[in-house]
Design a protein around this motif. Structure first.
Motif, short mmCIF file in Angstrom:
data_model
loop_
_atom_site.label_atom_id
_atom_site.label_comp_id
_atom_site.label_asym_id
_atom_site.label_seq_id
_atom_site.Cartn_x
_atom_site.Cartn_y
_atom_site.Cartn_z
N GLY A 13 0.92 -1.10 0.12
CA GLY A 13 -0.23 -0.01 -0.20
C GLY A 13 0.81 1.36 -0.01
O GLY A 13 1.78 1.33 -0.77
N PHE A 14 0.77 2.17 0.88
CA PHE A 14 1.47 3.19 1.06
C PHE A 14 2.07 3.76 2.50
O PHE A 14 2.36 4.73 2.61
CB PHE A 14 0.84 4.64 0.70
N LEU A 47 -3.59 -8.91 0.48
CA LEU A 47 -4.02 -7.58 1.23
C LEU A 47 -3.26 -7.21 2.35
O LEU A 47 -3.28 -6.09 3.00
CB LEU A 47 -5.33 -7.34 1.51
N ARG A 48 -2.45 -8.28 2.80
CA ARG A 48 -1.46 -8.12 4.26
C ARG A 48 -2.37 -7.33 5.20
O ARG A 48 -2.19 -6.35 5.69
CB ARG A 48 -0.39 -7.23 4.01
N TYR A 85 -5.08 2.08 0.78
CA TYR A 85 -4.00 1.25 1.15
C TYR A 85 -3.85 -0.24 0.78
O TYR A 85 -2.93 -0.78 0.06
CB TYR A 85 -4.09 1.23 2.65
N GLU A 86 -5.19 -0.69 0.83
CA GLU A 86 -5.52 -2.18 0.02
C GLU A 86 -5.15 -2.06 -1.36
O GLU A 86 -4.71 -3.02 -2.02
CB GLU A 86 -6.67 -2.65 0.42
N ALA A 87 -5.65 -0.97 -2.00
CA ALA A 87 -5.32 -1.01 -3.49
C ALA A 87 -4.03 -1.05 -3.78
O ALA A 87 -3.51 -1.75 -4.83
CB ALA A 87 -5.96 0.32 -3.95
N ALA A 122 -9.11 -5.91 -8.20
CA ALA A 122 -9.41 -5.36 -6.94
C ALA A 122 -8.65 -4.05 -6.67
O ALA A 122 -9.24 -3.16 -6.11
CB ALA A 122 -8.78 -6.37 -5.97
N ALA A 123 -7.48 -3.96 -7.07
CA ALA A 123 -6.56 -2.50 -6.97
C ALA A 123 -7.63 -1.37 -7.51
O ALA A 123 -7.57 -0.13 -6.80
CB ALA A 123 -5.35 -2.54 -7.77
#
Length: 347
Positions: A13-14, A47-48, A85-87, A122-123
């Motif tokens: 993510g970021f 997706l951690r 974040y998940e993207a 999904a992203a």
């Protein structure tokens, strides 16, 4: 927000970087249980999910820095941050699927548990949802969320393999904090110092993470250790305190009209100091060990420590802005993240 990198750079993510699967975190995936459970676990790995606990603190710290209390708009900012974040997580694995096939074949995409097209879809969907949620929080929030989303995609699709990679990660975290301020109050100016501090931490961790797979020079972990020391000093100093850290007597005190007597420390000051100490303690030892021996296992542990330190840093930023309740709320996220990390790797 915090990413994970390899030699060339790789984010989650970021946020900043995350530890390697072999040195920190759960063992690689093994097939037990029903097919449906396999699929859920595969997406949780992609997706951690445990790393998500480092995200809400960004918006909450930004809200505290702007002098406000969390509102429903703050919740929208948090939801937007989580989606973006998940993207970044999903897009990261899609962009690195060929490299993962060699270095981490057990990851969801190279192992075949998730199709690359599904990860990319999904992203895109998560990015759209994040921007829509930011728009619901107001135009100022969307004005911050849009460049945040652009930074995430630019990082994953190219910047992470360039010298600009760590700076892009730091920028993303800073923007995420500003998103909370913009959504809650409609302004970001007061939150800029906190955003700069959080972004600097992320930049340092991401720089170390670029050598976590193969090891590297001693300088990055040493620089991260020095950065943590500096940030601890800055973040535990109340806004407006002189740069030398000393209190100066008021004119009346200096003229002798009344004794120069300082009040006892406020609870918020004590909390800020305590949380700052936790932040420093979380990273100091792993960074020091990685400096002495920048091998992959020790570097991965240092990166993992940097990720975990994000939460106490966010809490310290909130406490220094007199957001005591917000700081305690952020702090409560740390044990939850640690608990979930025992089940699903954050790398």
């Amino acid at each position: 927000m915090t990413p994970r990198e390899r030699p060339g750079g790789r984010p989650d993510g970021f946020p900043a970087a995350t530890p390697g699967d072999t040195a920190a975190g759960p063992a690689p995936h093994t097939r037990t249980g029903s097919p449906g459970r396999h699929r859920v676990r595969a997406w949780a790995e992609l997706l951690r999910l445990p790393a998500l606990f480092t995200v809400p603190g960004d918006a909450l710290a930004g809200t505290a820095a702007s002098g406000a209390r969390p509102t429903s708009r703050t919740l929208l900012a948090i939801a937007s941050s989580l989606c973006l974040y998940e993207a970044g997580m999903a897009l990261n694995d899609w962009a690195d699927r060929d490299v993962d096939a060699v270095e981490r074949p057990h990851r969801p995409l190279p192992s075949g548990r998730i199709r690359p097209t599904a990860a990319l879809t999904a992203a895109g969907a998560l990015t759209g949802a994040g921007l829509a949620l930011a728009a619901r929080a107001g135009r100022p929030a969307l004005a911050v969320a849009a460049p945040l989303a652009a930074t995430v995609w630019a990082y994953d699709l190219g910047l992470k393999r360039t010298p600009a990679g760590p700076l892009a990660m730091g920028t993303a975290r800073s923007l995420d904090l500003l998103l909370g301020a913009a959504a809650t109050t409609g302004r970001t100016r007061e939150a800029l110092p906190s955003a700069a501090l959080l972004g600097t931490h992320t930049l340092a961790v991401t720089t170390v993470s670029r050598q976590e797979a193969q090891g590297g020079p001693h300088l990055p972990p040493l620089a991260a250790l020095a950065t943590t020391t500096l940030l601890t000093r800055l973040v535990t100093r109340r806004p407006g305190t002189p740069a030398d850290g000393r209190r100066h007597a008021t004119p009346r005190a200096r003229t002798g009209l009344r004794p120069a007597r300082w009040p006892d420390p406020e609870p918020g000051v004590l909390l800020t100091t305590a949380l700052g100490a936790v932040y420093a303690a979380t990273t100091a030892r792993p960074y020091f060990h990685a400096t002495l021996n920048p091998s992959p296992p020790l570097t991965q542990r240092a990166v993992g420590a940097g990720i975990r330190a994000t939460i106490p840093l966010q809490a310290t930023l909130a406490a220094r802005s007199r957001g005591t309740a917000t700081a305690l709320l952020i702090t409560a996220l740390a044990p939850l993240g640690a608990r979930f990390a025992k089940k699903v790797s954050v790398t």
